[in-house]
Scaffold this active site. Structure first.
Site, PDB file in Angstrom:
ATOM      1  N   GLY A  27       0.955  32.583  -0.574  1.00  0.00           N
ATOM      2  CA  GLY A  27       0.457  31.947   0.641  1.00  0.00           C
ATOM      3  C   GLY A  27       1.227  32.482   1.839  1.00  0.00           C
ATOM      4  O   GLY A  27       1.546  33.671   1.924  1.00  0.00           O
ATOM      5  N   SER A  28       1.557  31.559   2.763  1.00  0.00           N
ATOM      6  CA  SER A  28       2.247  31.936   3.999  1.00  0.00           C
ATOM      7  C   SER A  28       3.537  32.721   3.703  1.00  0.00           C
ATOM      8  O   SER A  28       3.729  33.843   4.164  1.00  0.00           O
ATOM      9  CB  SER A  28       2.548  30.648   4.776  1.00  0.00           C
ATOM     10  OG  SER A  28       3.376  30.888   5.868  1.00  0.00           O
ATOM     11  N   GLN A  29       4.430  32.130   2.895  1.00  0.00           N
ATOM     12  CA  GLN A  29       5.699  32.800   2.583  1.00  0.00           C
ATOM     13  C   GLN A  29       5.518  33.901   1.537  1.00  0.00           C
ATOM     14  O   GLN A  29       6.158  34.956   1.610  1.00  0.00           O
ATOM     15  CB  GLN A  29       6.725  31.781   2.053  1.00  0.00           C
ATOM     16  CG  GLN A  29       7.270  30.845   3.094  1.00  0.00           C
ATOM     17  CD  GLN A  29       8.042  31.573   4.182  1.00  0.00           C
ATOM     18  OE1 GLN A  29       8.689  32.585   3.944  1.00  0.00           O
ATOM     19  NE2 GLN A  29       7.957  31.069   5.396  1.00  0.00           N
ATOM     20  N   GLN A  89       4.557  22.327  -6.910  1.00  0.00           N
ATOM     21  CA  GLN A  89       5.540  23.061  -7.719  1.00  0.00           C
ATOM     22  C   GLN A  89       5.821  22.430  -9.087  1.00  0.00           C
ATOM     23  O   GLN A  89       5.818  23.143 -10.097  1.00  0.00           O
ATOM     24  CB  GLN A  89       6.842  23.251  -6.939  1.00  0.00           C
ATOM     25  CG  GLN A  89       6.703  24.288  -5.835  1.00  0.00           C
ATOM     26  CD  GLN A  89       8.008  24.576  -5.123  1.00  0.00           C
ATOM     27  OE1 GLN A  89       9.074  24.177  -5.567  1.00  0.00           O
ATOM     28  NE2 GLN A  89       7.927  25.285  -4.018  1.00  0.00           N
ATOM     29  N   HIS A 148      12.768  26.373  -0.652  1.00  0.00           N
ATOM     30  CA  HIS A 148      13.024  25.014  -0.169  1.00  0.00           C
ATOM     31  C   HIS A 148      13.643  24.256  -1.350  1.00  0.00           C
ATOM     32  O   HIS A 148      13.213  24.438  -2.485  1.00  0.00           O
ATOM     33  CB  HIS A 148      11.707  24.374   0.275  1.00  0.00           C
ATOM     34  CG  HIS A 148      11.853  23.057   0.983  1.00  0.00           C
ATOM     35  ND1 HIS A 148      12.957  22.722   1.742  1.00  0.00           N
ATOM     36  CD2 HIS A 148      11.024  21.979   1.044  1.00  0.00           C
ATOM     37  CE1 HIS A 148      12.795  21.503   2.237  1.00  0.00           C
ATOM     38  NE2 HIS A 148      11.638  21.033   1.827  1.00  0.00           N
ATOM     39  N   GLY A 157       5.555  32.248   7.432  1.00  0.00           N
ATOM     40  CA  GLY A 157       5.401  33.574   6.844  1.00  0.00           C
ATOM     41  C   GLY A 157       4.934  34.654   7.823  1.00  0.00           C
ATOM     42  O   GLY A 157       5.555  35.720   7.908  1.00  0.00           O
ATOM     43  N   SER A 160      14.506  23.202  38.721  1.00  0.00           N
ATOM     44  CA  SER A 160      14.768  22.769  40.094  1.00  0.00           C
ATOM     45  C   SER A 160      15.800  21.637  40.066  1.00  0.00           C
ATOM     46  O   SER A 160      16.038  21.029  39.021  1.00  0.00           O
ATOM     47  CB  SER A 160      13.477  22.262  40.736  1.00  0.00           C
ATOM     48  OG  SER A 160      13.114  21.038  40.124  1.00  0.00           O
TER      49      SER A 160
HETATM   50  P1  NDP Z   1       1.332  27.889   1.201  1.00  0.00           P
HETATM   51  O1  NDP Z   1       0.657  26.564   1.183  1.00  0.00           O
HETATM   52  O2  NDP Z   1       1.058  28.829   2.308  1.00  0.00           O
HETATM   53  O3  NDP Z   1       1.033  28.683  -0.149  1.00  0.00           O
HETATM   54  C1  NDP Z   1       1.015  28.028  -1.331  1.00  0.00           C
HETATM   55  C2  NDP Z   1       0.698  28.971  -2.451  1.00  0.00           C
HETATM   56  O4  NDP Z   1       0.750  28.163  -3.604  1.00  0.00           O
HETATM   57  C3  NDP Z   1      -0.681  29.610  -2.377  1.00  0.00           C
HETATM   58  O5  NDP Z   1      -0.560  30.936  -2.795  1.00  0.00           O
HETATM   59  C4  NDP Z   1      -1.466  28.804  -3.418  1.00  0.00           C
HETATM   60  O6  NDP Z   1      -2.402  29.582  -4.091  1.00  0.00           O
HETATM   61  C5  NDP Z   1      -0.377  28.458  -4.411  1.00  0.00           C
HETATM   62  N1  NDP Z   1      -0.722  27.280  -5.194  1.00  0.00           N
HETATM   63  C6  NDP Z   1      -0.828  26.005  -4.756  1.00  0.00           C
HETATM   64  N2  NDP Z   1      -1.186  25.210  -5.791  1.00  0.00           N
HETATM   65  C7  NDP Z   1      -1.253  26.003  -6.883  1.00  0.00           C
HETATM   66  C8  NDP Z   1      -1.569  25.768  -8.250  1.00  0.00           C
HETATM   67  N3  NDP Z   1      -1.850  24.550  -8.697  1.00  0.00           N
HETATM   68  N4  NDP Z   1      -1.561  26.827  -9.104  1.00  0.00           N
HETATM   69  C9  NDP Z   1      -1.273  28.059  -8.651  1.00  0.00           C
HETATM   70  N5  NDP Z   1      -0.985  28.352  -7.361  1.00  0.00           N
HETATM   71  C10 NDP Z   1      -0.973  27.328  -6.493  1.00  0.00           C
HETATM   72  O7  NDP Z   1       2.898  27.579   1.040  1.00  0.00           O
HETATM   73  P2  NDP Z   1       4.074  28.139   1.934  1.00  0.00           P
HETATM   74  O8  NDP Z   1       4.119  29.620   1.818  1.00  0.00           O
HETATM   75  O9  NDP Z   1       4.028  27.497   3.277  1.00  0.00           O
HETATM   76  O10 NDP Z   1       5.338  27.498   1.175  1.00  0.00           O
HETATM   77  C11 NDP Z   1       5.914  28.106   0.047  1.00  0.00           C
HETATM   78  C12 NDP Z   1       7.368  27.677  -0.022  1.00  0.00           C
HETATM   79  O11 NDP Z   1       8.041  28.193   1.127  1.00  0.00           O
HETATM   80  C13 NDP Z   1       7.570  26.164   0.010  1.00  0.00           C
HETATM   81  O12 NDP Z   1       8.638  25.842  -0.827  1.00  0.00           O
HETATM   82  C14 NDP Z   1       7.927  25.883   1.472  1.00  0.00           C
HETATM   83  O13 NDP Z   1       8.705  24.723   1.653  1.00  0.00           O
HETATM   84  C15 NDP Z   1       8.735  27.139   1.793  1.00  0.00           C
HETATM   85  N6  NDP Z   1       8.835  27.455   3.221  1.00  0.00           N
HETATM   86  C16 NDP Z   1       7.704  27.484   3.994  1.00  0.00           C
HETATM   87  C17 NDP Z   1       7.797  27.790   5.339  1.00  0.00           C
HETATM   88  C18 NDP Z   1       6.575  27.833   6.208  1.00  0.00           C
HETATM   89  O14 NDP Z   1       6.747  27.793   7.428  1.00  0.00           O
HETATM   90  N7  NDP Z   1       5.366  27.933   5.691  1.00  0.00           N
HETATM   91  C19 NDP Z   1       9.102  28.095   5.971  1.00  0.00           C
HETATM   92  C20 NDP Z   1      10.197  28.160   5.037  1.00  0.00           C
HETATM   93  C21 NDP Z   1      10.065  27.808   3.711  1.00  0.00           C
HETATM   94  P3  NDP Z   1      -3.991  29.538  -3.731  1.00  0.00           P
HETATM   95  O15 NDP Z   1      -4.069  29.585  -2.219  1.00  0.00           O
HETATM   96  O16 NDP Z   1      -4.526  30.734  -4.386  1.00  0.00           O
HETATM   97  O17 NDP Z   1      -4.450  28.228  -4.292  1.00  0.00           O
END
Ligand code: NDP
Length: 326
Positions: A26-28, A88, A110, A136, A254
């Site tokens: 996802g994002s990260q 997670q 995290h 990300g 100001s």
């Molecule tokens: P996102 O929501 O952007 O991405 C989540 C990912 O998890 C996606 O690839 C999604 O896959 C996958 N996913 C979710 N549910 C399932 C499942 N049941 N089975 C398999 N894959 C799954 O998360 P972030 O990138 O935002 O966060 C990731 C980590 O980074 C977290 O721990 C967050 O706290 C940490 N973090 C995030 C920051 C941010 O600003 N975003 C900053 C710093 C840390 P799909 O889309 O294919 O379902």
């Protein structure tokens, strides 16, 4: 002042010849995978079933080899979990836990799951954390621009004796040591982040909403109230970040603004509530509420999303962005 790690303090060679499985794209996941690949790391991606999860196709389109999560874990030296936090534990126990072996490193972005025990890793592996302090896409863009996002690393289990070096090397491969990385505990990373989300993000957004609503209720034009409540904050933040609060107040704002800030600002802040939220966070009450909300299908969030999306301020925002640009 605590030690700030920069590129010259961190050796990437600890990751040489190792495979890093990024779980979640996802994002990260996307940003960190791409940055680490460009830093010379061997990255594979673990994704959920491609019929239900778009991550698989996205990672493949970016040129990564993608495996089912179980297989990626088995092939990896470092399992870097970048799944969304509430998902997670279930993914971990279904597809990761049973496939881990001694000597591997489990790494997070995290500390929530480990701190609150919704994930209990085996005792014979290293458990670390690396967090870039930003979304990300910003982590990716800064890396491409030759810079990075400051971050932190943390060690929860150090079986190999090299856990901190591994976490720091990951932070360097993502680009964060170009700017600075600090060392902290899982507890401070997690609670600090949750406190920031409640107080800074929560406080700022509610401040904007309340200010807009009061101005509109008292007859101000919507576009003016919107600009005052949202757009102004950009220049304040950029200036303060660049020169500090005192220099901003005495040389950039100001004199009327300086007086307004020092005279009336404290009345806007409810320090008692901020302290209460801090204590609730430390006692795990925020975590418990969030886990409960998630496990119930997010009823409160869903309800609030509807109300907020329909609000006068949101509607004004749409028109505002159309007319005045972003
Ligand atoms: P996102 O929501 O952007 O991405 C989540 C990912 O998890 C996606 O690839 C999604 O896959 C996958 N996913 C979710 N549910 C399932 C499942 N049941 N089975 C398999 N894959 C799954 O998360 P972030 O990138 O935002 O966060 C990731 C980590 O980074 C977290 O721990 C967050 O706290 C940490 N973090 C995030 C920051 C941010 O600003 N975003 C900053 C710093 C840390 P799909 O889309 O294919 O379902």
């Amino acid at each position: 002042f605590e030690k700030i790690y920069r590129d010259e303090d961190v050796d990437l060679s600890i990751l040489e010849g190792k495979t890093i499985a990024v779980i979640g794209y996802g994002s990260q996941g996307r940003a960190q995978s791409m940055n680490m690949r460009e830093s010379g790391m061997n990255i594979i991606v673990g994704a959920g079933d491609r019929t239900r999860h778009s991550s698989w196709d996205k990672a493949e389109a970016d040129g990564f080899t993608v495996y089912p999560i179980e297989e990626a874990v088995e092939k990896a030296d470092i399992v870097h979990i970048l799944l969304q936090d509430p998902a997670q534990p279930s993914v971990y126990y279904e597809s990761i836990h049973g496939h881990l072996k001694p000597g591997q490193t489990l790494s997070f972005a995290h500390g929530f799951a480990v701190l609150y025990g919704t994930i209990k890793p085996p005792k014979d592996i290293d458990v670390v954390l690396f967090v870039p302090n930003g979304p990300g896409p910003v982590t990716r863009q800064k890396f491409k621009d030759g810079s990075g996002i400051w971050g932190c690393v943390s060690v929860d289990q150090d079986v190999s004796g090299n856990a901190r070096e591994t976490a720091l090397a990951i932070s360097k491969a993502v680009g964060s040591t170009r700017v600075g990385v600090v060392d902290m505990t899982f507890q401070h990373e997690t609670e600090g982040d949750n406190y920031e989300e409640q107080v800074l993000y929560g406080g700022t957004i509610h401040l904007m909403r309340t200010m807009y609503n009061i101005m509109v209720k008292n007859g101000y034009p919507r576009s003016f109230a919107y600009a005052k409540a949202i757009r102004s904050i950009r220049s304040i933040i950029d200036d303060i970040d660049a020169v500090g609060i005192e220099a901003y107040l005495t040389s950039r704002a100001s004199r009327t603004c300086e007086f307004a800030v020092r005279h009336s600002g404290p009345r806007v802040i409810n320090e008692e509530a901020m302290q209460e939220i801090f204590e609730e966070t430390e006692r795990g009450i925020f975590a418990r509420n969030w886990l409960q909300e998630f496990s119930l299908g997010m009823p409160t969030l869903n309800r609030m999303r509807r109300t907020w999306a329909d609000s006068d301020m949101e509607q004004t925002g749409e028109i505002w962005r159309e007319k005045f640009g972003k």
